[in-house]
Scaffold this active site. Structure first.
Site, PDB file in Angstrom:
ATOM      1  N   TYR A  52       0.863  -1.168  -0.010  1.00 49.17           N
ATOM      2  CA  TYR A  52      -0.177  -0.072  -0.125  1.00 49.17           C
ATOM      3  C   TYR A  52       0.710   1.198  -0.045  1.00 49.17           C
ATOM      4  O   TYR A  52       1.990   1.160   0.502  1.00 49.17           O
ATOM      5  CB  TYR A  52      -1.011  -0.031   1.039  1.00 49.17           C
ATOM      6  CG  TYR A  52      -0.664  -0.006   2.621  1.00 49.17           C
ATOM      7  CD1 TYR A  52       0.388   1.028   2.976  1.00 49.17           C
ATOM      8  CD2 TYR A  52      -1.102  -0.676   3.376  1.00 49.17           C
ATOM      9  CE1 TYR A  52       0.853   0.977   4.349  1.00 49.17           C
ATOM     10  CE2 TYR A  52      -0.651  -0.806   4.841  1.00 49.17           C
ATOM     11  CZ  TYR A  52       0.180   0.229   5.248  1.00 49.17           C
ATOM     12  OH  TYR A  52       0.643   0.200   6.468  1.00 49.17           O
ATOM     13  N   THR A  53       0.313   2.384  -0.465  1.00 49.46           N
ATOM     14  CA  THR A  53       1.172   3.426  -0.577  1.00 49.46           C
ATOM     15  C   THR A  53       1.037   4.397   0.488  1.00 49.46           C
ATOM     16  O   THR A  53       1.991   5.145   0.557  1.00 49.46           O
ATOM     17  CB  THR A  53       0.477   4.327  -1.916  1.00 49.46           C
ATOM     18  OG1 THR A  53      -0.736   4.692  -1.769  1.00 49.46           O
ATOM     19  CG2 THR A  53       0.825   3.683  -3.260  1.00 49.46           C
ATOM     20  N   GLU A 115       1.754  -1.411  -6.461  1.00 54.62           N
ATOM     21  CA  GLU A 115       1.460  -0.443  -5.335  1.00 54.62           C
ATOM     22  C   GLU A 115      -0.154  -0.184  -5.414  1.00 54.62           C
ATOM     23  O   GLU A 115      -0.626   0.072  -6.460  1.00 54.62           O
ATOM     24  CB  GLU A 115       2.171   0.800  -5.378  1.00 54.62           C
ATOM     25  CG  GLU A 115       3.590   0.746  -5.182  1.00 54.62           C
ATOM     26  CD  GLU A 115       3.885   0.724  -3.742  1.00 54.62           C
ATOM     27  OE1 GLU A 115       2.976   1.268  -2.752  1.00 54.62           O
ATOM     28  OE2 GLU A 115       5.308   0.772  -3.130  1.00 54.62           O
ATOM     29  N   ASP A 168       2.916  -3.232   5.408  1.00 53.33           N
ATOM     30  CA  ASP A 168       2.269  -3.229   4.247  1.00 53.33           C
ATOM     31  C   ASP A 168       2.304  -4.573   3.359  1.00 53.33           C
ATOM     32  O   ASP A 168       3.115  -5.154   3.292  1.00 53.33           O
ATOM     33  CB  ASP A 168       2.032  -2.165   3.237  1.00 53.33           C
ATOM     34  CG  ASP A 168       3.832  -2.140   2.578  1.00 53.33           C
ATOM     35  OD1 ASP A 168       4.807  -2.428   3.237  1.00 53.33           O
ATOM     36  OD2 ASP A 168       3.310  -2.177   1.197  1.00 53.33           O
TER      37      ASP A 168
HETATM   38 ZN   LIG Z   1       5.618  -1.714   0.419  1.00 53.27          ZN
END
Ligand SMILES: [Zn+2]
Length: 263
Positions: A52-53, A115, A168
């Site tokens: 995730y960003t 992403e 993440d």
């Molecule tokens: Zn990452």
């Protein structure tokens, strides 16, 4: 026709000129014959890493295209998500950082990075994942898996390959939904329940066992038998993915049973 001697001479000169052109490369010219293809080959891409960003669509796009990090794909969180391709699949994107999976450490060289725009979180508060975004991700993953023959255990989160540094895509990420769509590894629910009963009746295996099972599942952890901080980080990464109701890094009976039921 063509009886005029001058015209016939002109024709033959033209013919010779064409022949000379086909005869071979000019000095310094590289000619490669691509007509024969080897039977023994496969894709250089073996792993897909999901991230995730932790920032907005615009900021994600700017960072991933202009800074010294990147990903092959970026999925926005718009109501109808956009899929950007920022790096060609044949080239390396810079998304994995220092990481390891099944002993392999050159993850950028062997992976596709995706992403996904999501605010992320920490501790107890995490941003949810809209269905529309996951639908798009599943379609993209099916396409990548098919083209590169990606094995289920090689669809991973950033936290799987870098559990000491990364969390993440986090505990709310719908890994089970992906698994139900035929994407990624999952465990046998009935075996998990059986192993959990056995562990609760007969006692839990020791930490060295947990470490060896985590190694067998691809994680980078030392098998020294102590529940140190590094081991707890790896256990927490495993829990976030497979047992997200509690990800405290403590290998309890359910965590151990899930780990055993993975194989
Ligand atoms: Zn990452």
């Amino acid at each position: 026709m063509f009886t005029d001697p001058l015209f016939r001479r002109l024709l033959s000169v033209l013919f010779l000129a064409v022949l000379a052109g086909c005869a071979g490369p000019r000095p310094g010219e590289l000619v490669i014959d691509r007509s024969i293809r080897a039977k023994s080959q496969d894709s250089r891409v073996e792993i897909v890493v999901l991230h995730y960003t932790a920032t907005s669509n615009d900021a994600s796009l700017k960072i991933l295209s202009e800074h010294n990090v990147s990903s092959h794909y970026l999925i926005t969180d718009e109501p109808r998500p956009t899929v950007y391709q920022l790096v060609d699949e044949s080239r390396r994107a810079w998304h994995a950082g220092i990481s390891s999976w099944y002993g392999r450490t050159d993850i950028n060289a062997a992976s596709i990075g995706i992403e996904i725009v999501n605010d992320g979180g920490s501790g107890t508060s995490w941003a949810p994942w809209p269905d529309a975004q996951i639908d798009v991700l599943i379609t993209l993953l099916h396409d990548i898996v098919k083209r590169h023959q990606i094995k289920p255990h090689n669809i991973v989160g950033h936290s799987d390959i870098a559990p000491q540094r990364k969390v993440d895509p986090g505990p709310l990420f719908p890994w089970k939904r992906l698994a139900d769509a035929g994407l990624g590894r999952w465990y046998s629910e009935s075996k998990k329940q059986q192993y959990e009963r056995e562990f609760l009746e007969r006692g839990l295996p020791d930490i060295a066992w947990v470490q060896s099972e985590l190694i067998r599942a691809g994680y980078d952890v030392e098998q020294h038998g102590k529940l140190d901080r590094a081991t707890r980080n790896v256990v927490a990464a495993f829990q976030m993915r497979y047992r997200p109701s509690r990800y405290d890094g403590i290998p309890d009976a359910e965590t151990m049973a899930t780990l055993k039921a993975l194989h």
